[in-house]
Design a protein around this motif. Structure first.
Motif, mmCIF file in Angstrom:
data_model
loop_
_atom_site.group_PDB
_atom_site.id
_atom_site.type_symbol
_atom_site.label_atom_id
_atom_site.label_comp_id
_atom_site.label_asym_id
_atom_site.label_seq_id
_atom_site.Cartn_x
_atom_site.Cartn_y
_atom_site.Cartn_z
ATOM 1 N N PHE A 1 0.811 -1.323 -0.037
ATOM 2 C CA PHE A 1 0.101 0.089 -0.079
ATOM 3 C C PHE A 1 0.915 1.510 0.169
ATOM 4 O O PHE A 1 0.481 2.210 -0.709
ATOM 5 N N VAL A 2 1.945 1.273 0.800
ATOM 6 C CA VAL A 2 2.808 2.527 1.078
ATOM 7 C C VAL A 2 3.642 2.730 -0.053
ATOM 8 O O VAL A 2 4.481 3.709 -0.219
ATOM 9 N N SER A 3 3.930 1.372 -0.928
ATOM 10 C CA SER A 3 5.047 1.653 -1.916
ATOM 11 C C SER A 3 4.991 2.660 -2.851
ATOM 12 O O SER A 3 5.848 3.501 -3.601
ATOM 13 N N ILE B 1 10.181 2.357 0.990
ATOM 14 C CA ILE B 1 9.514 2.804 2.130
ATOM 15 C C ILE B 1 9.556 4.414 2.157
ATOM 16 O O ILE B 1 10.501 5.080 1.717
ATOM 17 N N PRO B 2 8.559 4.948 2.621
ATOM 18 C CA PRO B 2 8.507 6.468 2.570
ATOM 19 C C PRO B 2 9.749 7.198 3.337
ATOM 20 O O PRO B 2 10.025 6.195 4.420
ATOM 21 N N ARG B 3 9.959 8.223 3.237
ATOM 22 C CA ARG B 3 11.104 8.895 3.842
ATOM 23 C C ARG B 3 10.647 10.354 4.542
ATOM 24 O O ARG B 3 9.561 10.859 4.144
ATOM 25 N N GLN C 1 0.066 -2.683 6.799
ATOM 26 C CA GLN C 1 0.903 -1.925 5.613
ATOM 27 C C GLN C 1 1.773 -0.613 6.041
ATOM 28 O O GLN C 1 2.563 -0.362 5.403
ATOM 29 N N SER C 2 1.609 -0.686 7.592
ATOM 30 C CA SER C 2 2.775 0.400 7.854
ATOM 31 C C SER C 2 4.087 -0.001 7.732
ATOM 32 O O SER C 2 4.463 -1.238 7.825
ATOM 33 N N ALA C 3 4.726 1.146 7.128
ATOM 34 C CA ALA C 3 6.412 0.790 7.005
ATOM 35 C C ALA C 3 6.937 0.675 8.208
ATOM 36 O O ALA C 3 8.177 0.350 8.159
ATOM 37 N N GLY C 4 6.304 0.786 9.351
ATOM 38 C CA GLY C 4 7.087 0.175 10.766
ATOM 39 C C GLY C 4 8.103 1.409 10.924
ATOM 40 O O GLY C 4 8.945 0.986 12.071
ATOM 41 N N GLN C 5 8.350 2.541 10.614
ATOM 42 C CA GLN C 5 9.246 3.396 10.816
ATOM 43 C C GLN C 5 8.700 4.553 12.055
ATOM 44 O O GLN C 5 9.597 4.950 12.784
ATOM 45 N N CYS C 6 7.722 4.820 12.050
ATOM 46 C CA CYS C 6 7.142 5.932 13.089
ATOM 47 C C CYS C 6 6.207 5.197 14.119
ATOM 48 O O CYS C 6 5.401 4.549 13.624
ATOM 49 N N GLY C 7 6.630 5.654 15.114
ATOM 50 C CA GLY C 7 5.797 4.928 16.279
ATOM 51 C C GLY C 7 4.269 5.161 16.322
ATOM 52 O O GLY C 7 3.559 4.181 16.246
ATOM 53 N N PRO C 8 3.722 6.289 16.228
ATOM 54 C CA PRO C 8 2.505 6.532 16.147
ATOM 55 C C PRO C 8 1.719 5.533 14.842
ATOM 56 O O PRO C 8 0.613 5.147 15.284
ATOM 57 N N CYS C 9 2.477 5.327 13.940
ATOM 58 C CA CYS C 9 1.941 4.573 12.868
ATOM 59 C C CYS C 9 2.093 3.111 13.143
ATOM 60 O O CYS C 9 1.109 2.428 13.137
ATOM 61 N N ALA C 10 3.108 2.794 13.687
ATOM 62 C CA ALA C 10 3.708 1.152 13.973
ATOM 63 C C ALA C 10 2.739 0.688 14.929
ATOM 64 O O ALA C 10 2.234 -0.403 14.931
ATOM 65 N N ARG D 1 1.156 12.365 12.637
ATOM 66 C CA ARG D 1 2.080 12.282 13.332
ATOM 67 C C ARG D 1 2.942 10.837 12.602
ATOM 68 O O ARG D 1 3.713 10.515 13.345
ATOM 69 N N GLY D 2 2.886 10.936 11.286
ATOM 70 C CA GLY D 2 3.684 10.145 10.476
ATOM 71 C C GLY D 2 4.585 10.646 9.420
ATOM 72 O O GLY D 2 4.347 12.011 9.222
ATOM 73 N N ALA D 3 5.726 10.021 8.916
ATOM 74 C CA ALA D 3 6.495 10.767 8.070
ATOM 75 C C ALA D 3 5.823 10.863 6.700
ATOM 76 O O ALA D 3 6.235 11.683 5.771
ATOM 77 N N CYS D 4 4.845 10.003 6.545
ATOM 78 C CA CYS D 4 3.822 10.167 5.435
ATOM 79 C C CYS D 4 2.368 10.200 6.126
ATOM 80 O O CYS D 4 2.317 10.180 7.163
ATOM 81 N N HIS D 5 1.430 10.244 5.037
ATOM 82 C CA HIS D 5 0.177 10.633 5.277
ATOM 83 C C HIS D 5 -0.645 9.207 5.740
ATOM 84 O O HIS D 5 -1.866 9.155 5.677
ATOM 85 N N HIS D 6 0.033 7.947 5.714
ATOM 86 C CA HIS D 6 -0.792 6.662 5.968
ATOM 87 C C HIS D 6 -1.464 6.661 7.153
ATOM 88 O O HIS D 6 -2.947 6.295 7.240
ATOM 89 N N PRO D 7 -0.973 7.083 8.413
ATOM 90 C CA PRO D 7 -1.915 7.402 9.496
ATOM 91 C C PRO D 7 -3.034 8.207 9.356
ATOM 92 O O PRO D 7 -4.344 8.045 9.987
#
Ligand SMILES: Cc1cc2nc3c(=O)[nH]c(=O)nc-3n(C[C@H](O)[C@H](O)[C@H](O)COP(=O)(O)O)c2cc1C
Ligand code: SF4
Length: 412
Positions: free
Chosen positions: A164-166, A182-184, A331-340, A376-382
């Motif tokens: 999803f986030v690719s 993965i998003p940056r 589908q979270s890329a697992g990089q940002c706490g609030p998202c992961a 609170r994510g590096a991308c808009h997934h959350p």
């Protein structure tokens, strides 16, 4: 198969007759010969008045990106030119949303329009590199198209992971630069320092195909279809009953008309998730709204990448929203706490609501969790995931309360 697998399985795709006029899908066959016979040659970059000429035409046409955020395309092209350094241009055909099939359909049916748009933008920006990123299924038709024309030999095609986030713009840049989609962090905009520190312009493949026709036929021609605030056509994917139906529709087409055009019996529709898994649920009078930013705004929705997911009568919106939340959390890329951490919690509470756990506090818990992850994510997934869940709480309010009392009107 679990109920979640059903969401990601490869589904059959059909192309429906257009609503209004067929432009991007006009050729019916992907060969260069038919493409040239239908659209004529791509104008030479030198004759278009440089970046200013092209951005002026795109601004006049009112083209907004078709990858999801609907950002004015002319601004993105202008900002990639601002530094004066050679840019890198990327055609985004990642189509990470499992319910979407419009980009794959475009790449299969009209690959030369996408290549034209990419070459045109790269030429006008005097770009050092032009990339096209897509998934495995589209590789063969693209390679066939590139082999047909000498001017596209420099286009670097690569496939990305089908996640999803690719397709998020910075994930696409990462896939090209580092081999991992993965998003940056967006602290520095891609248009300033993207791939290898160079200004990087990522445009959806459909956006590029529209550019290819606008530079040929002009802004007035583009606007001759659609409405003042939603000019031109857009590709839509209607996902219903395990099939995906792609249709090219004139701007301003209503949800109802798009559903009818793809063979959906509107009286059997309970709700439509507009804009895909990051979208908002439309019910009742919202089904008569035009699929445009202005038309959907009063209902808290937006066209996004033109994905309409149908929830038929007899199906529970709470259960469907919980399935999607579960998928998105995974589908979270697992990089940002609030998202992961936050998205699995949201999915868990949504799951409890769907299972009709007798707990009246579940909707409140969801609102609180949403407030903790949004923005609170590096991308808009959350943000997108929270939007879909919050919209489900509103659209299916009666069911939400029934579920919290251990009941469901739709599911026995
Ligand atoms: C989680 C996430 C997933 C995305 N996936 C895609 C995608 O699969 N394809 C796409 O074109 N844009 C996708 N986008 C939007 C891109 O970040 C970017 O805005 C778009 O490619 C820009 O093209 P446009 O200006 O032509 O719309 C995604 C955005 C987010 C936040
Ligand atoms: S917000 Fe989520 S998906 Fe986006 S970069 Fe952070 S962990 Fe990855």
């Amino acid at each position: 198969m679990t109920m979640f697998d059903a969401l990601t399985d490869e589904q059959e795709t059909f192309v429906a007759p257009p609503v209004g006029v067929r432009r991007l899908l006009a050729t019916g066959d992907p060969s260069l010969r038919t493409h040239l016979a239908t659209f004529g040659p791509l104008p030479a970059v030198d004759g278009l008045g440089g970046v200013d000429g092209v951005t002026a035409a795109l601004e006049e046409a009112g083209l907004a990106g078709r990858g999801g955020a609907a950002f004015p395309t002319w601004r993105k092209v202008a900002s990639a030119a601002e530094s004066g350094r050679a840019a890198i241009v990327v055609a985004n055909g990642s189509e990470g949303e499992p319910m979407s099939a419009k980009d794959a359909t475009l790449l299969h049916q009209s690959p030369h329009l996408v290549l034209d748009g990419l070459l045109l933008v790269a030429g006008v920006l005097r770009a050092s590199e032009a990339h096209l990123v897509t998934t495995d299924g589209q590789l063969a038709p693209l390679q066939r198209a590139i082999a047909e024309r000498a001017d596209a030999r420099g286009v670097r095609v690569r496939t990305t992971e089908d996640r999803f986030v690719s397709g998020e713009a910075s994930a696409v840049a990462n896939a090209i630069e580092r081999g991992r989609a993965i998003p940056r962090d967006h602290v520095v905009r891609l248009s300033i320092a993207g791939i290898a520190g160079r200004p990087t312009l990522v445009l959806n493949v459909e956006t590029l195909a529209h550019i290819a026709v606008i530079v040929r036929f002009g802004a007035a021609w583009f606007r001759s279809v659609g409405t003042a605030d939603d000019p031109g056509t857009r590709l839509l994917t209607v996902a219903v009953d395990g099939t995906r139906r792609v249709v090219e529709a004139a701007g301003g087409t209503s949800l109802r008309r798009a559903l009818e055009a793809t063979g959906v019996a509107v009286e059997s529709v309970r709700a439509v998730l507009v804009g895909g898994y990051h979208g908002a649920w439309a019910t009742g009078e919202a089904l008569d709204a035009p699929i445009s930013a202005a038309g959907l705004a009063p209902f808290g929705a937006a066209p996004g990448a033109g994905i309409l997911i149908v929830l038929s009568r007899g199906h529970c919106g709470v259960v469907r929203a919980a399935e999607i939340a579960h998928y998105l959390a995974g589908q979270s890329a697992g990089q940002c706490g609030p998202c992961a951490n936050g998205l699995p919690e949201i999915a868990e509470v949504m799951g409890r609501l769907a299972r009709r756990d007798r707990d009246a506090s579940l909707p409140r818990q969801l609102r609180e969790l949403g407030g903790l992850v949004i923005g609170r994510g590096a991308c808009h997934h959350p943000d997108g995931t929270t939007r879909m869940v919050m919209s489900a709480l509103e659209a299916f309010e009666h069911d939400v309360h029934a579920h919290a009392r251990g009941l469901c009107q739709e599911v026995a």
